[in-house]
Structure formats: C-alpha cells, structure tokens
Write an enzyme that holds these catalytic residues in place. Sequence first.
Site, short mmCIF file in Angstrom:
data_model
loop_
_atom_site.label_atom_id
_atom_site.label_comp_id
_atom_site.label_asym_id
_atom_site.label_seq_id
_atom_site.Cartn_x
_atom_site.Cartn_y
_atom_site.Cartn_z
N THR A 27 69.90 42.94 -10.69
CA THR A 27 68.74 42.88 -9.80
C THR A 27 68.31 44.26 -9.30
OG1 THR A 27 70.37 42.29 -8.12
CG2 THR A 27 69.09 40.50 -9.05
N ASN A 28 69.27 45.15 -9.08
CA ASN A 28 68.96 46.54 -8.67
C ASN A 28 69.73 47.50 -9.56
OD1 ASN A 28 67.67 45.63 -6.26
ND2 ASN A 28 69.60 45.65 -5.17
N ILE A 68 80.87 48.16 -10.21
CA ILE A 68 80.22 47.11 -11.00
C ILE A 68 78.84 46.88 -10.40
CG2 ILE A 68 80.40 44.69 -11.69
CD1 ILE A 68 83.59 45.55 -10.80
N GLY A 98 77.25 38.91 -7.44
CA GLY A 98 77.43 37.56 -6.90
C GLY A 98 78.88 37.26 -6.55
N PRO A 108 74.67 45.28 -10.40
CA PRO A 108 73.94 44.03 -10.70
C PRO A 108 72.69 44.24 -11.56
CG PRO A 108 73.30 44.83 -8.55
CD PRO A 108 74.24 45.86 -9.12
N CYS A 135 68.98 41.20 -2.42
CA CYS A 135 69.86 40.23 -1.75
C CYS A 135 69.47 40.11 -0.28
CB CYS A 135 71.31 40.69 -1.87
SG CYS A 135 71.54 42.42 -1.45
N GLU A 177 70.15 30.48 -3.43
CA GLU A 177 69.67 31.87 -3.38
C GLU A 177 68.79 32.09 -4.63
OE1 GLU A 177 72.41 34.95 -4.47
OE2 GLU A 177 71.47 36.45 -3.18
P1 NAD Z 1 76.22 38.85 -11.13
O1 NAD Z 1 77.30 38.47 -10.18
O2 NAD Z 1 75.86 37.92 -12.21
O3 NAD Z 1 76.60 40.24 -11.84
C1 NAD Z 1 76.97 41.37 -11.10
C2 NAD Z 1 77.88 42.24 -11.96
O4 NAD Z 1 79.14 41.63 -12.09
C3 NAD Z 1 77.38 42.46 -13.37
O5 NAD Z 1 77.68 43.77 -13.78
C4 NAD Z 1 78.16 41.43 -14.18
O6 NAD Z 1 78.28 41.82 -15.52
C5 NAD Z 1 79.48 41.44 -13.46
N1 NAD Z 1 80.22 40.19 -13.47
C6 NAD Z 1 79.82 39.00 -12.96
N2 NAD Z 1 80.81 38.09 -13.06
C7 NAD Z 1 81.86 38.73 -13.64
C8 NAD Z 1 83.19 38.33 -14.00
N3 NAD Z 1 83.65 37.09 -13.79
N4 NAD Z 1 83.99 39.25 -14.59
C9 NAD Z 1 83.58 40.50 -14.81
N5 NAD Z 1 82.32 40.94 -14.47
C10 NAD Z 1 81.48 40.06 -13.91
O7 NAD Z 1 74.96 39.20 -10.24
P2 NAD Z 1 73.48 39.65 -10.66
O8 NAD Z 1 72.72 38.45 -11.09
O9 NAD Z 1 73.52 40.81 -11.55
O10 NAD Z 1 72.97 40.10 -9.23
C11 NAD Z 1 72.53 39.20 -8.27
C12 NAD Z 1 73.60 38.83 -7.27
O11 NAD Z 1 74.14 40.00 -6.67
C13 NAD Z 1 73.01 38.02 -6.13
O12 NAD Z 1 73.92 37.04 -5.70
C14 NAD Z 1 72.76 39.06 -5.06
O13 NAD Z 1 72.72 38.55 -3.75
C15 NAD Z 1 73.95 39.96 -5.26
N6 NAD Z 1 73.69 41.31 -4.79
C16 NAD Z 1 74.34 41.73 -3.67
C17 NAD Z 1 74.11 43.00 -3.19
C18 NAD Z 1 74.77 43.49 -1.95
O14 NAD Z 1 74.65 44.67 -1.66
N7 NAD Z 1 75.47 42.67 -1.20
C19 NAD Z 1 73.21 43.85 -3.84
C20 NAD Z 1 72.57 43.39 -5.01
C21 NAD Z 1 72.84 42.12 -5.48
#
Ligand code: NAD
Length: 469
Positions: A144-145, A140, A225, A142, A276, A364
Amino acid sequence: MTISPELIQQVVRETVREVISRQDSGTDAPSGTDGIFTDMNSAVDAADVAWRQYMDCSLRDRNRFIQAIRDVASEPDNLEYMATATVEETGMGNVPHKILKNRYAALYTPGTEDIITEAWSGDDGLTTVEFSPFGVIGAITPTTNPTETVINNTIGMLAAGNAVVFSPHPRAKKITLWLVRKINRALAAAGAPANLVVTVEEPSIDNTNAMMSHEKVRMLVATGGPGIVKAVLSSGKKAIGAGAGNPPAVVDDTADIAKAARDIVDGASFDNNLPCTAEKEVLAVDSIADLLKFEMLKHGCFELKDRAVMDKLAALVTKGQHANAAYVGKPAAQLASEVGLSAPKDTRLLICEVPFDHPFVQVELMMPILPIVRMPDVDTAIDKAVEVEHGNRHTAVMHSSNVNALTKMGKLIQTTIFVKNGPSYNGIGIDGEGFPTFTIAGPTGEGLTSARCFARKRRCVLKSGLNIR
Ligand code: NAD
C-alpha cells in the site's frame, strides 16, 4: 572564533573523501550489485559487512548519506516515476497523492537529530545514555505504501547507525528494486559503504522467512497486516510491529459540519483510501447526519442508495473478514462501475448509509468506499467507534467542539493516533504538526516510528571528573 586544526583537518578529510568517491562512482553510476542480491543470505551478509564499515563513519558522514537519500528520493522526476510506476505495478492508489507522500517521507523523516543523548553529571562523574545501532535490521514493507515506507525506514534506520535488508511485497517488487538501486547509487556517490541498503531480486514469503531467521539480522520491523506482524513478534528477535487499522471518524452535533465533511472526504480519499490511517467509516450523530452527507456530496462524493447494490459491491470487494486485494486502492468510479453504476470519472469517494454490522464498516477496505452509520448520540458513537476499531489501537478521528467528548473518546479508544477536527493524514505529519512516518507501531507501542525506535539505549559511565557544575 578560533577553529581547531583538528576540525579543519577533519573537514578537509571528509571533503576529499566525498569528492574522490563522487569522481569514482559518478552520481548515477552502478555500485557493484546496487544492493540487489540473488539470495537472502548474501544480502544479509553484505549488509552486515556494510554495517561494520558504517560504524567507522562519523555522524557528519551519516548526515551526508541521509541528505543524499533525501535528494535522490525528492528529485521531481524520481517522485513522478515512483508514483506512476507504483500505481502501474500494484494497481493501487493515485499518482498525485503518492508524489506527496514520497516527498514528505524524503524531506521530513527525522535524521540523526532524533537520537538525542541523555546525560547525568554529578559528584560521581558523567553518565551518558546514547542511542546505538542494532546492526542489520530486516524491514518488511507493504504494497500500500511501498516506496514511502522504504524511504522513511531507510532514513530512520541509517540515522540510527544501522544497515537495512528490505523484504518488499512481491506485488511491489519492480518499484522497490528500482528505489533500492537509486538509493545505493546515491549513497555510493556520497562515499557511503556499499550495501547499507539491500534487498533480493525475487521477494517472496520464503525469502522473508529466511531474513527473519538469519542470525545476523538483529531487529525486525514489519509494516503490514496481522499475519506479518504476528510472524515478526514470534521470531524471538527484537521486533517492531506496525499493523492493520480500521479508523472510525466520529462526528457529533457540536462539530463544524461543513468542515468535518470536507476533512473526512480529504482524508478518506487520500491515495484512494490506502493509508492504514485513512478514515474507514463514519459514525455520525443522527441529528447532523443528513447535513454531513449533504456537505460531503459537495466535495466529489457519489452516494450509493440502493441497499441491494451496496450488498453486491460488498460481496465483490471483501473476502470474509478481509478486503479483496483485486479492489484495494482502486478509483471510486471504477468500483461503482463494477456494480453497474456510472459515477463521474473524477469521483473521490463512494458514500453510503449502512447498518453498523455491514462489511463496509467492519472490514478494513482500503478503497474509496466510505460507509456512514447513524448514531443516536455521541456516547453511543464513541462506544461503537471503540468496537469497530477492533482493538487495533491504530488511528481514530473525531469532529467535535465538545472538549469532554473529545477527551472521552481519546481515553476510551486508545489508538496510537487520534486526530481531532482534521483529516486523518494530519496524524502522520502531512499538513499537521509532528514528523511524518509510514510505520506506525501500535501493537508494539513505539507509536510513530523514527530513528530512536531503531536504536538500542546504551549507558556509558565515567567515574569521577568531567562534572563542571
Ligand atoms: P500484507 O500483510 O499482505 O503484506 C505486508 C508485507 O508482509 C509484505 O511484504 C508481504 O509480502 C509480507 N507478508 C505478509 N504475510 C506474510 C507471511 N505470512 N510471511 C512472510 N511475509 C509476509 O499487507 P499489505 O496488503 O501489503 O498492506 C496493507 C496492510 O498493512 C493493511 O492491513 C494496513 O493497515 C497495514 N499497514 C500498516 C501500516 C502501519 O504503519 N501500521 C502501514 C501500512 C500498511
């Protein structure tokens, strides 16, 4: 040196296979579905068939397929397109930094060299522990990247012998589908089994849930997230969770302040603060705070001075404990204009002094707003850094020449990445030592993920013999 006839035959076989497959498909010719399916079940089933065929491929084949992915993803026109189209579709980040991130992911993500075999040999024989694939991995990704993560995960997961089903964020659908298509065509041209990398036409939460519960998906990797990390960890399957951060940057009175200021601006403005890992707040010891700000202003920062304006902006860009997605990754000048300020168009970062409990510090944000909080001394700064990191154990930065203070912060903050005296992106292998990754697994402890994290350890034991010591 003598080369065995078997080796010659093998090389000829592989070369012929590669040439035939290139002729069959052409380098950019469509390969059936190109890895894009109308429904999740068909996508997972196809990936499962692909994985079974992939098990018959040699490591040399794997290396060739990975090289094909590196080539297509680092091709200058493709890099430019990916960065431009991502900024256009998601409305986040900036083109030059996305080009850089994708290029690093394509060229420097570790391949099969990451899955090193361990061995014991002795009187009782030979035992090896090898990194073996899980099978089909559900990944899955994000907003952002979006493309960096797909490139990085694909190389790592295929290097470990898996097939992968991607579930991208719906806001990054078009560019992710474009990339999956490109990767499929490159893989077909290199002679890989079809559908090693798949996704669905319409990414959605329902499709992600269908993927997570599909019996043929043996491992889940969530980069996003807290919601999605919790979801994969509750799935009952082996899962890697790469979650949110809120990286503090501590600056003490022993730091090289001019350099700290430049590094912090470079790190916090990278891709409009989307990573992140990017510095999200500065905790500066009072005695150097003015100098730090003065130096930061030399590097394209614009200072917000009026507290009422800061609060107005905070109300706009946050929603409770979260960032307002409408403002995530927007350029600094655009954010300033939202509250009636005209910052120069090329402003890299909005900076402002706020108290510790301000939303700019606690949330954040993932946008180029960098709050600075004054701290009476380095010990308080470290304690407050631990507090504001919110237990994510993700990333922290410190600028100091005091080894004891650096050690203390490293021990207390417990983050997966701790960058000392450099911009935060040094921690993910960009202009810093170590390989790049875009999936940083703090919650589940794999750390900066690479091929070996996407593999199962399996032991093979041969009783007696083959010990030549
Ligand atoms: P997001 O959590 O909104 O979405 C991430 C992915 O999860 C997407 O594909 C989204 O469709 C899916 N998703 C989210 N909630 C879901 C659910 N309840 N059920 C099914 N799918 C779901 O995050 P974003 O806005 O796309 O990215 C930013 C977040 O990701 C920030 O919090 C950032 O810190 C984190 N991030 C972490 C890393 C890492 O390597 N630790 C890398 C990039 C981003």
